[in-house]
Structures are given as structure tokens and as C-alpha cells.
Motif scaffolding. Structure first.
Motif, mmCIF file in Angstrom:
data_model
loop_
_atom_site.group_PDB
_atom_site.id
_atom_site.type_symbol
_atom_site.label_atom_id
_atom_site.label_comp_id
_atom_site.label_asym_id
_atom_site.label_seq_id
_atom_site.Cartn_x
_atom_site.Cartn_y
_atom_site.Cartn_z
ATOM 1 N N SER A 114 0.840 -1.196 0.000
ATOM 2 C CA SER A 114 0.000 0.000 0.000
ATOM 3 C C SER A 114 0.875 1.247 0.000
ATOM 4 O O SER A 114 2.020 1.214 0.443
ATOM 5 C CB SER A 114 -0.895 0.010 1.243
ATOM 6 N N ILE A 116 0.528 5.137 1.371
ATOM 7 C CA ILE A 116 -0.293 5.967 2.254
ATOM 8 C C ILE A 116 0.319 7.352 2.351
ATOM 9 O O ILE A 116 1.532 7.493 2.522
ATOM 10 C CB ILE A 116 -0.407 5.309 3.644
ATOM 11 N N ILE A 118 0.396 10.845 4.490
ATOM 12 C CA ILE A 118 0.129 11.359 5.830
ATOM 13 C C ILE A 118 0.358 12.866 5.812
ATOM 14 O O ILE A 118 1.419 13.323 5.359
ATOM 15 C CB ILE A 118 1.041 10.674 6.860
ATOM 16 N N LEU A 140 -0.160 7.541 13.220
ATOM 17 C CA LEU A 140 -0.734 6.515 12.339
ATOM 18 C C LEU A 140 -2.261 6.491 12.383
ATOM 19 O O LEU A 140 -2.876 5.463 12.103
ATOM 20 C CB LEU A 140 -0.184 5.138 12.723
ATOM 21 N N ASP A 142 -4.645 7.391 10.416
ATOM 22 C CA ASP A 142 -5.344 6.928 9.220
ATOM 23 C C ASP A 142 -4.727 5.683 8.595
ATOM 24 O O ASP A 142 -5.081 5.310 7.479
ATOM 25 C CB ASP A 142 -5.376 8.058 8.182
ATOM 26 N N VAL A 143 -3.800 5.051 9.295
ATOM 27 C CA VAL A 143 -3.124 3.860 8.770
ATOM 28 C C VAL A 143 -3.676 2.620 9.464
ATOM 29 O O VAL A 143 -3.656 2.539 10.692
ATOM 30 C CB VAL A 143 -1.596 3.945 9.001
ATOM 31 N N ILE A 147 -1.684 -3.605 8.621
ATOM 32 C CA ILE A 147 -0.752 -3.601 7.488
ATOM 33 C C ILE A 147 0.668 -3.946 7.946
ATOM 34 O O ILE A 147 1.448 -4.530 7.205
ATOM 35 C CB ILE A 147 -0.784 -2.265 6.724
ATOM 36 N N THR A 151 4.107 -6.314 6.512
ATOM 37 C CA THR A 151 5.144 -5.415 6.007
ATOM 38 C C THR A 151 6.535 -5.910 6.368
ATOM 39 O O THR A 151 6.798 -6.297 7.503
ATOM 40 C CB THR A 151 4.930 -3.992 6.585
#
Length: 162
Positions: A114, A116, A118, A140, A142-143, A147, A151
Motif C-alpha cells: 500500500s 499511504i 500522511i 498513524l 489513518d493507517v 498492514i 510489512t
């Protein structure tokens, strides 16, 4: 009697053996941080990471109006890093990503999980006086935290306007 004396000596000796390990605990461990083991790059260039943790922190937002203000508090997870030098800053052609941070999450085989973005105000930066270490705290909010389970490495860069 000999068993009691042996037990007392063992208890006293164990205090000297095990207490130094507790005293050597990192401060971040004591406040509930979790150490992570990701590889980090910045715009494709490897970075030496001295520390990397995820922890829950309190945040605040202030709303100012004409005559008064109000505040809002919330908790969120933060990725905090100590890096050898600042992350790359690159010019973004897209208006919507200017003055944002971009995190690209990769699987073990280099596949992108993904990308993202920020907002700039969700990343705090500090450095030491000789700029040999840079410290980041990335909110974080909105993360999706899950995930991080998939990772292996993360590429971080700052997207700015010209």
C-alpha cells in the motif's frame, strides 16, 4: 535448618542477579512501546535505523475561533524512529500530495502492499545539534495497523511543492 538457610541465600543472591536486568530496561519498553524490525528506505536509499518502535500516544487538536478556542484530545498509535539522517524531500507534481509524507509498505519479496499519504502536521521531526541523528514521530491515525503484520520494509519520503 540448612534448607531454610539455603533458601534465604538463594533469595538474596537472586536479587543481585536479576535486578540489574530490570534496571537496564529501555524507557520506551517501560511505557508500553513495541520494538519493530522493519527495513527503512527514503526515496529508495537505505537508512540506518537506530531505534524503531510503535506506541500509543495522546494527541491534541486546537480549534480557534474569533473570540475563543476549544481543544480535542485523542489517542493514536505512532511509529517513532531514530535515523542516521533526514528522510528525503522530493518535489511533488500533484497538488493533493504536496506537503505530505508518503509511506510505501512492501512485502518480503518487494511487492507493494500500500501507499499511504500522511499530512505534514502528523509527522514530528527533531534532530540533535550536529544533525547526526534524526528523530521522527509519525501519527498513524489513518493507517490500518494490520498492514504492519504483512510489512517487511517501508519507504518514507516528504512530498513538497517547489
Amino acid at each position: 535448618m540448612l534448607k531454610k538457610l539455603t533458601a534465604i541465600i538463594f533469595i538474596l543472591a537472586s536479587n543481585y542477579i536479576f535486578v540489574p536486568a530490570v534496571l537496564a530496561q529501555k524507557f520506551s519498553d517501560g511505557i508500553g512501546a513495541m520494538t519493530t524490525f522493519f527495513d527503512f528506505t527514503s526515496n529508495g536509499k537505505e537508512r540506518i535505523i537506530h531505534d524503531q518502535i510503535i506506541l500509543k500516544r495522546g494527541n491534541r487538536t486546537l480549534f480557534l475561533t474569533h473570540d475563543n478556542g476549544a481543544g480535542l484530545g485523542y489517542e493514536s498509535f505512532h511509529l517513532e524512529l531514530t535515523v542516521d539522517k533526514k528522510f528525503e524531500s522530493v518535489v511533488s507534481e500533484e497538488k493533493k500530495t504536496r506537503n505530505h509524507w508518503e509511506l510505501i509498505f512492501y512485502k518480503k519479496k518487494g511487492e507493494v502492499l500500500s501507499i499511504i499519504h500522511i499530512p505534514e502536521d502528523q509527522v514530528k521531526y527533531l534532530s540533535n545539534p550536529d544533525n547526526s541523528m534524526s528523530f521522527y514521530s509519525i501519527d498513524l491515525t489513518d493507517v490500518p495497523i494490520v498492514i504492519f503484520n504483512r510489512t517487511s520494509s517501508i519507504d518514507i519520503k516528504h512530498l513538497r511543492k517547489e
